[in-house]
Enzyme design. Structure first.
Site, PDB file in Angstrom:
ATOM      1  N   ASP A 187     -45.461 -23.862  17.169  1.00  0.00           N
ATOM      2  CA  ASP A 187     -46.142 -24.355  18.374  1.00  0.00           C
ATOM      3  C   ASP A 187     -45.520 -23.829  19.653  1.00  0.00           C
ATOM      4  OD1 ASP A 187     -46.777 -26.451  16.165  1.00  0.00           O
ATOM      5  OD2 ASP A 187     -48.275 -26.725  17.736  1.00  0.00           O
ATOM      6  N   ASN A 197     -42.143 -26.381  15.410  1.00  0.00           N
ATOM      7  CA  ASN A 197     -43.344 -26.501  14.578  1.00  0.00           C
ATOM      8  C   ASN A 197     -43.407 -27.943  14.069  1.00  0.00           C
ATOM      9  OD1 ASN A 197     -45.708 -25.353  13.337  1.00  0.00           O
ATOM     10  ND2 ASN A 197     -44.657 -25.497  11.378  1.00  0.00           N
TER      11      ASN A 197
HETATM   12  O1  MRU Z   1     -49.881 -31.760  15.496  1.00  0.00           O
HETATM   13  P1  MRU Z   1     -50.649 -30.544  15.076  1.00  0.00           P
HETATM   14  O2  MRU Z   1     -51.492 -30.778  13.875  1.00  0.00           O
HETATM   15  O3  MRU Z   1     -51.411 -29.938  16.221  1.00  0.00           O
HETATM   16  O4  MRU Z   1     -49.523 -29.508  14.658  1.00  0.00           O
HETATM   17  C1  MRU Z   1     -49.896 -28.223  14.259  1.00  0.00           C
HETATM   18  C2  MRU Z   1     -48.770 -27.429  13.750  1.00  0.00           C
HETATM   19  O5  MRU Z   1     -47.636 -27.836  13.798  1.00  0.00           O
HETATM   20  C3  MRU Z   1     -49.073 -26.058  13.251  1.00  0.00           C
HETATM   21  O6  MRU Z   1     -48.162 -25.702  12.271  1.00  0.00           O
HETATM   22  C4  MRU Z   1     -48.951 -25.145  14.445  1.00  0.00           C
HETATM   23  O7  MRU Z   1     -49.850 -25.439  15.462  1.00  0.00           O
HETATM   24  C5  MRU Z   1     -48.881 -23.723  14.205  1.00  0.00           C
HETATM   25  S1  MRU Z   1     -50.178 -22.846  13.439  1.00  0.00           S
HETATM   26  C6  MRU Z   1     -51.633 -23.204  13.995  1.00  0.00           C
END
Ligand code: MRU
Length: 337
Positions: free
Chosen positions: A234, A244
């Site tokens: 992220d 992440n």
């Molecule tokens: O809380 P989320 O579901 O938005 O978290 C998403 C993640 O952690 C993914 O692994 C990340 O965005 C990377 S790949 C799209």
């Protein structure tokens, strides 16, 4: 663009259509809206989620908010920008997309065309993420040297992006080329993106998989079942420290102990060029109800104190490679400001 029979987000004519990910996999409900506040709420509730998708969503939300605006453009822009920027703090893709939109907005001289100009930029952001997804798959699939068992965390597929995804696009390409034997998907507590969303996408793509609870990954590794671990990110600092979904750091530590390569796949829009290390990454904390209930059903005393970071930061020395649409980078990382 996406040969699967589902999509995370689609702009059609005058509105955005998105799949409500909180209802998957039991219900496939698409929401149609041209209301930026509805999109902001969807991001907060994780109906729309995943770093690249959050960026794309705020870009369309900002553009759509100008559909019927005829005056006070600057005040309106600042109000909507602020609202969208407040939705989720960790995925830097959100701020990257808002800043791109801001640059375009500030270059406008004839405000009668603002909606169309911002819409074109949102579409360009979407298209760039599709390009990234394809390039990451191409570059990332090269890390496979034999038929392998892969473990992944959270959801990184078409649901979290435009195109086929980040880590998921690499796994899918490697599978199509005959290099993936089996995928082990962490269920990803507390919101179960692995169990609900990654399993949905693996199934749609015909990739053989098993789901395990997050704490079971260690046993799989101890039993020699995992050849490599691939996740998304992220936000990545210039030194490669990567935020992440919470639980990713556990995996990287486990990989280090078991001598299993741990890779991150993320578009360059996930690299935060303003921060040197992961200690500068703002981590989102979620409501305790997400731990104390499942699908709205309370499973414990609601007064229990909880600790609920949505993300963790993996130190770069635990990451064997970071795959972007540009290249495969190896530790030590030194991304350019
Ligand atoms: O809380 P989320 O579901 O938005 O978290 C998403 C993640 O952690 C993914 O692994 C990340 O965005 C990377 S790949 C799209």
């Amino acid at each position: 663009m996406n040969p699967q029979n589902y999509y995370s987000i689609k702009f059609s004519g005058d509105h955005l259509s998105f799949l409500d990910q909180t209802k998957l996999p039991l219900q496939e409900v698409y929401i149609n809206t041209d209301n930026y506040e509805r999109i902001a709420v969807a991001i907060e509730k994780l109906e729309l989620r995943g770093a690249p998708l959050i960026g794309i969503s705020v870009a369309f939300a900002l553009a759509l908010s100008f559909k019927n605006i005829l005056e006070n453009h600057l005040d309106h822009f600042n109000k909507v920008y602020k609202r969208l920027a407040s939705t989720r703090p960790t995925a830097v893709n959100l701020f990257y997309a808002l800043d791109r939109m801001k640059k375009v907005f500030y270059s406008i001289t004839d405000f009668s065309n603002t909606y169309q100009i911002l819409l074109d930029e949102a579409k360009a952001i979407y298209d760039y993420e599709v390009h990234c997804s394809n390039k990451m798959a191409e570059i990332g699939s090269k890390i496979f040297t034999k038929k392998s068992n892969v473990l992944t965390h959270c959801n990184t597929g078409a649901l979290a992006t435009a195109g086929f995804g980040t880590a998921f696009s690499v796994i899918k390409k490697a599978f199509d080329e005959g290099y993936v034997n089996h995928v082990y998907a962490d269920e990803t507590r507390p919101l179960l993106q692995g169990l609900r969303l990654t399993s949905y996408e693996l199934e749609k793509n015909g990739i053989p998989f098993t789901v395990q609870t997050d704490s079971m990954a260690a046993v799989l590794m101890q039993h020699g079942k995992i050849d490599l671990v691939i996740t998304g990110a992220d936000r990545i600092a210039l030194n490669g420290d990567s935020a992440n979904k919470v639980g990713t750091y556990n995996l990287a530590v486990l990989c280090n102990y078991h001598n299993i390569p741990f890779y991150i796949v993320a578009p360059s829009t996930t690299i935060d060029r303003k921060i040197a290390t992961g200690s500068e990454i703002e981590i989102e904390y979620r409501n305790s109800s997400e731990i104390l209930s499942i699908n709205g059903n309370q499973i414990a005393n609601p007064n229990i104190k909880t600790f609920s970071p949505a993300f963790d930061v993996t130190p770069s020395h635990l990451i064997k490679g970071i795959i972007t649409e540009e290249d495969l980078y190896s530790f030590p990382y030194n991304f350019i400001r």
